[in-house]
Every structure is written in structure tokens, then in C-alpha cells.
Write a protein that holds these residues in place. Structure first.
Motif: not given
Length: 295
Positions: A59-64, A191-197, A219-228
């Protein structure tokens, strides 16, 4: 006689390499100076040509996919070799550029505002900034210096800590947030980090604050931390952000840190190869980086 190579279109391969490196079609589009739709089209073309799916599209990300994971390092190394060979062919100037790679947010918040100071002190050195949340292999000459966030260790590299990361809640003063009870009436910004841990998300912050009964996922979600951060400045809610990297906004009063707790993160580290660290121009850039890393 050499057989003709049967390869997919170069544009599709470039789009895949960038998207796989960033794990983001949007960031790949920004790097390639095209629209996200164009990147998506190129990736669909490549998948159709290969007859394979290269990405899992969430939904909000992609993976290989497994096929994507096999293809990515081959293309990454190939494009790096192309770039190195082309650089070696170009006439060498007396001034050697220094390339610094850092996370996207660290580059935007710490390095870009301080560029004038570097150029004023070392006008004879050309400085290049490479903003990426992906780890760059310094041994492949892609960059001379790296600012990395994490616990380490960093094998085969000269490493020194720059600063300790600290996270807390931030918001516009217009929201009038004064205590934990006020959080019930505002939007939580994620905001969503690549390393969620490694991420100090709302669930961890609420647990550290001893606050219960709140939905940490709403709440609101952003893939870019700067946008958050920009959303918090605009008064759209409360975000958990790096207090190190929003120090300017806090000092100007466009953001406030109304109350604790403050959650400590990992440190930022300054890295170089032993060969690179011995160069005079790299040493100048290291001195500049150490001066701008801490508010």
C-alpha cells in the motif's frame, strides 16, 4: 564473432536500479528527473520483457521479489563500473572533488545550509553531496566520506562519532499542546523508515511516556521524513522528530518541543576509507562535517 547481446531497454534498467536502491518509485523518479508514472511504466515494461515480477507492491511501500534481489546487485555494480570508467576517461583537473554521502534528512537539514561556509573556507575544493538513505560502498569510489546513522561497527573504515541522536514530539505552537492529555485531540504524524527497528515511532514513544489508551497507528503517514516535519510546521498534527535535525525550527519558534520524554537513538558516524582519510581535501571536508553536525 561476438553474439549480439539481448538486453532490455537501458531506460528500464536505470529505472529499476534506482527504484531498487531507494525502495521507492517516487525517490527514483526524483533522481532520474522524471515522473513517478514514467518510472512505473519503465518497470512494467522491464517486468513484461523478463516475464517476471521484480517488486512486491504494498500500500505505501515496495519491496524486491526474489528475482529483483538477484538482478539489483548486478545492475548496481554495472552502473558503478560504467560511471568509474567514464570518470577515468575524462581529463583530470588539478582540483579533485570530494563527495559526501549522507541520509536524505541529514543532508537537507545539516549539510545544505552549511555549504556557503565550506566554500568560503575552502574555495579550491569542489564538494558534492550525495543524499541517500541507502548504504554506499566507500570502497567502490562512489563517495569519499559518509555520514551514517546506526550502531556500527563499520568494518574496514576509519570511523568517528559525530553526534548522538535524540527524538521527541514536535508541533506548531499554534496547536497549544501543553501536556499528554492534549494529544487525544490532535492528529499523530508518522514517517516510515527503511529500518523500522531503528525508528522511534509513536508506539515506542507512548510506551516510554507511560501513556495508554491511544491508537499509536492512527493519523497521517509520510514516506519522506522531511514531509512529516513540514506537516508539523503547518499545524497538521504532532510528529516524533529528531531534535538534532529540527534544532533550527525549534530555535526560530516555528516548532516547539512541548514536553518529554526524549528518546535516545543511535549516533551519527563519519566514515572514510584509510586511503581517503589521508587526503588533504577529504580531511578539510571532515573538519567541516564535524563543525556542522552538532547544533
Amino acid at each position: 564473432m561476438t553474439a549480439i547481446r539481448k538486453l532490455p531497454p537501458l531506460g528500464a534498467l536505470r529505472a529499476f536500479e534506482a527504484a531498487a536502491r531507494h525502495l521507492s518509485f517516487q525517490k527514483a523518479a526524483q533522481e532520474l528527473a522524471v515522473s513517478p508514472t514514467a518510472v512505473s511504466h519503465q518497470l512494467r515494461l522491464l517486468e513484461a520483457t523478463l516475464g517476471l515480477s521484480l517488486f512486491h507492491r504494498h500500500v505505501r511501500r515496495v519491496s524486491l521479489t526474489q528475482a529483483g534481489e538477484r538482478l539489483y546487485p548486478v545492475l548496481r555494480d554495472g552502473f558503478d563500473d560504467f560511471a568509474r570508467a567514464i570518470t577515468d576517461l575524462a581529463p583530470q583537473s588539478e582540483v579533485r572533488a570530494v563527495t559526501v554521502t549522507a541520509t536524505t534528512l541529514f543532508t537537507a537539514r545539516r549539510l545544505i545550509p552549511a555549504l556557503n561556509a565550506f566554500q568560503a573556507q575552502w574555495p579550491q575544493i569542489t564538494l558534492r553531496l550525495h543524499a541517500s538513505d541507502a548504504t554506499v560502498d566507500l570502497s567502490r569510489d562512489t563517495a569519499d566520506l559518509a555520514v551514517r546513522y546506526g550502531p556500527g561497527p563499520f568494518a574496514d573504515l576509519v570511523s568517528e562519532p559525530l553526534c548522538q541522536e535524540r527524538f521527541g514530539i514536535v508541533c506548531s505552537p499554534a496547536l497549544g499542546i501543553q501536556g499528554p492529555a492534549d494529544l487525544q485531540a490532535v492528529t499523530l504524524i508518522h514517517s516510515e523508515w527503511q529500518r523500522r527497528d531503528w525508528q522511534p515511532d509513536w508506539a515506542r514513544w507512548l510506551a516510554a511516556a507511560g501513556i495508554t489508551g491511544m491508537n499509536a497507528e492512527a493519523g497521517l503517514r509520510f514516506t519522506d521524513e522531511n514531509h512529516a516535519i513540514q506537516a508539523a510546521i503547518a499545524g497538521q498534527g504532532v510528529a516524533i522528530a529528531s531534535l538534532v535535525l529540527v534544532e533550527d525550527e525549534l530555535s526560530r519558534g516555528v516548532l516547539v518541543h512541548p514536553f518529554g520524554p526524549v528518546v535516545e537513538g543511535h549516533s551519527y558516524h563519519l566514515l572514510a576509507t584509510e586511503e581517503g582519510a589521508a587526503r588533504a581535501d577529504v580531511q578539510a571536508a571532515r573538519q567541516w562535517l564535524k563543525s556542522v553536525a552538532v547544533p
